[in-house]
Write an enzyme that holds these catalytic residues in place. Structure first.
Site, PDB file in Angstrom:
ATOM      1  N   HIS A 139       0.804  -1.230   0.000  1.00  9.76           N
ATOM      2  CA  HIS A 139       0.000   0.000   0.000  1.00  9.76           C
ATOM      3  C   HIS A 139       0.835   1.279   0.000  1.00  9.76           C
ATOM      4  O   HIS A 139       0.502   2.256   0.682  1.00  9.76           O
ATOM      5  CB  HIS A 139      -0.959   0.000   1.179  1.00  9.76           C
ATOM      6  N   HIS A 210      -9.725   1.577   0.766  1.00 11.43           N
ATOM      7  CA  HIS A 210      -9.586   0.449   1.699  1.00 11.43           C
ATOM      8  C   HIS A 210     -10.672   0.473   2.776  1.00 11.43           C
ATOM      9  O   HIS A 210     -10.394   0.224   3.951  1.00 11.43           O
ATOM     10  CB  HIS A 210      -8.208   0.475   2.351  1.00 11.43           C
ATOM     11  N   GLU A 347     -11.400  -4.095  -2.734  1.00 12.43           N
ATOM     12  CA  GLU A 347     -10.540  -3.038  -3.263  1.00 12.43           C
ATOM     13  C   GLU A 347     -10.384  -3.203  -4.775  1.00 12.43           C
ATOM     14  O   GLU A 347      -9.772  -4.159  -5.239  1.00 12.43           O
ATOM     15  CB  GLU A 347      -9.173  -3.107  -2.575  1.00 12.43           C
TER      16      GLU A 347
END
Length: 383
Positions: A139, A210, A347
């Site tokens: 991420h 998220h 996601e």
């Protein structure tokens, strides 16, 4: 002067939701979800933070903070007409800042999901990124877009625009990336998230959201009773550190979610992929193939009757079933303790580790090109 102006704007927003009690003293109105705007007024890294409230014509509400561009709450009706918060999070900015890697509701980048060993080569140059997850970059690293203050402008009652300039070399990524994300709460009770970005140097981009969803309306419950469908004939199997090893069909495996299944039915199956992920934590290759008008995934809570459909122009969808949510519990909004598998994430994205896997759809963005991505979370009720 710019910082002062931003701080004044944030304070003006706060004052706009303040009324007076019978004695004339100032009082603050809570949002539909019970959040207080004043609990999100702060300064992080020299930039002001605030809470922005979106409302549609049907009475639904979505709240977003510009710290991490996070979706803090989404209020939609359940089968009895009761307004229900369907996302997890905290009720003040201090808790978000203290726990950035929980990622509740966050905008994720520059690269959502994993890049193996935190390395990739682009136009002959090797780039090293932070290694924050089993030796890989996850991420965008610990200081990804989930942990920065975005510039915010509320366009109207239903629309919020967030912008951020990710500078060349930030977290090791090349190029100045100029990003715009627009949250819109539509009148059909959908949260529509649109991403745009341009760069001045060839780079890689994979942005996503998220949010942790629990549709039941029961605080502190698990999502193992939710039913899920993902329209995908194939998925990315992973190694024990969750880096993709290729593409395989879902047919004949617990990864086949083409027809609705109860999340908890096979989640602890000894199937190797579920063992590696501690449950579902994989990228599905969508049959919709980038068609925003086709349902990519659907989740239903039998308790509340709330249905969430996901639409996207992305080729992939990461389904994460909250496997790493601590069994001891994290204390969220209204002091509710979030349990293990207390929410699920869907996601929309390009595939994990794409910069290192030429067979996957490209995530390369060059000067003169525009990155464009869209994700719609649409809420309705069971028929």
């Amino acid at each position: 002067m710019k910082k002062l102006c931003l701080a004044v704007m944030a304070m003006c927003m706060l004052l706009s939701c303040v009324g007076k009690n019978e004695k004339g003293a100032a009082t603050e109105e809570a949002t539909l979800s019970g959040l207080m705007k004043s609990d999100f007024v702060s300064e992080v890294d020299g930039k002001p933070t605030a809470l922005y409230v979106l409302k549609n014509q049907k009475g639904a509400e979505a709240c977003v903070t510009n710290w991490g561009g996070r979706l803090v709450s989404v209020m939609v009706p359940d089968k009895n007409g009761k307004m229900t918060d369907v996302v997890l999070g905290y009720d003040n900015i201090a808790r978000y800042v203290a726990n950035p890697d929980m990622n509740y509701g966050a905008l994720i980048g520059r690269y959502g999901n994993r890049i193996a060993n935190g390395k990739f080569t682009l136009e002959g140059t090797e780039y090293q990124l932070p290694r924050n997850n089993n030796g890989h970059c996850l991420h965008g690293g610990p200081k990804g877009y989930h942990a920065v203050v975005w510039d915010a402008k509320q366009i109207d009652d239903q629309t919020l625009e967030l912008t951020y300039l990710s500078k060349d070399g930030e977290a090791g990524f090349p190029g100045n990336l100029d990003i715009k994300v627009v949250y819109k709460l539509t009148d059909d009770n959908a949260v529509d998230i649109r991403y745009e970005a341009t760069t001045d140097k060839t780079t890689v981009v994979n942005l996503t959201n998220h949010s942790y969803f629990n549709l039941s309306g029961v605080p502190g419950s698990q999502i193992t009773d939710h039913r899920i469908m993902i329209d995908a004939d194939a998925y990315n199997p992973v190694d024990e550190t969750l880096i993709p090893t290729g593409i395989e069909p879902v047919e004949g495996t617990p990864m086949d979610l083409r027809e609705p299944v109860v999340v908890g039915a096979d989640i602890d199956n000894p199937f190797t992929q579920l063992v590696y992920g501690g449950g579902y934590d994989h990228n599905w290759i969508l049959n919709a193939a980038g068609d925003i008008h086709k349902v990519a995934a659907r989740v239903v809570s039998p308790v509340s009757g709330i249905v969430m459909e996901v639409y996207t122009n992305e080729p992939g969808l990461q389904f994460y079933a909250g496997n790493a949510m601590t069994k001891a519990g994290d204390k969220g909004k209204s002091g509710v303790v979030y349990p293990h598998r207390g929410a699920l994430c869907l996601e929309t994205q390009h595939y994990p580790d794409s910069p290192n896997q030429p067979a996957f759809p490209s995530v390369v963005l060059r000067p003169g090109e525009k990155y464009s991505s869209e994700c719609i979370y649409k809420f309705s009720l069971m028929e």
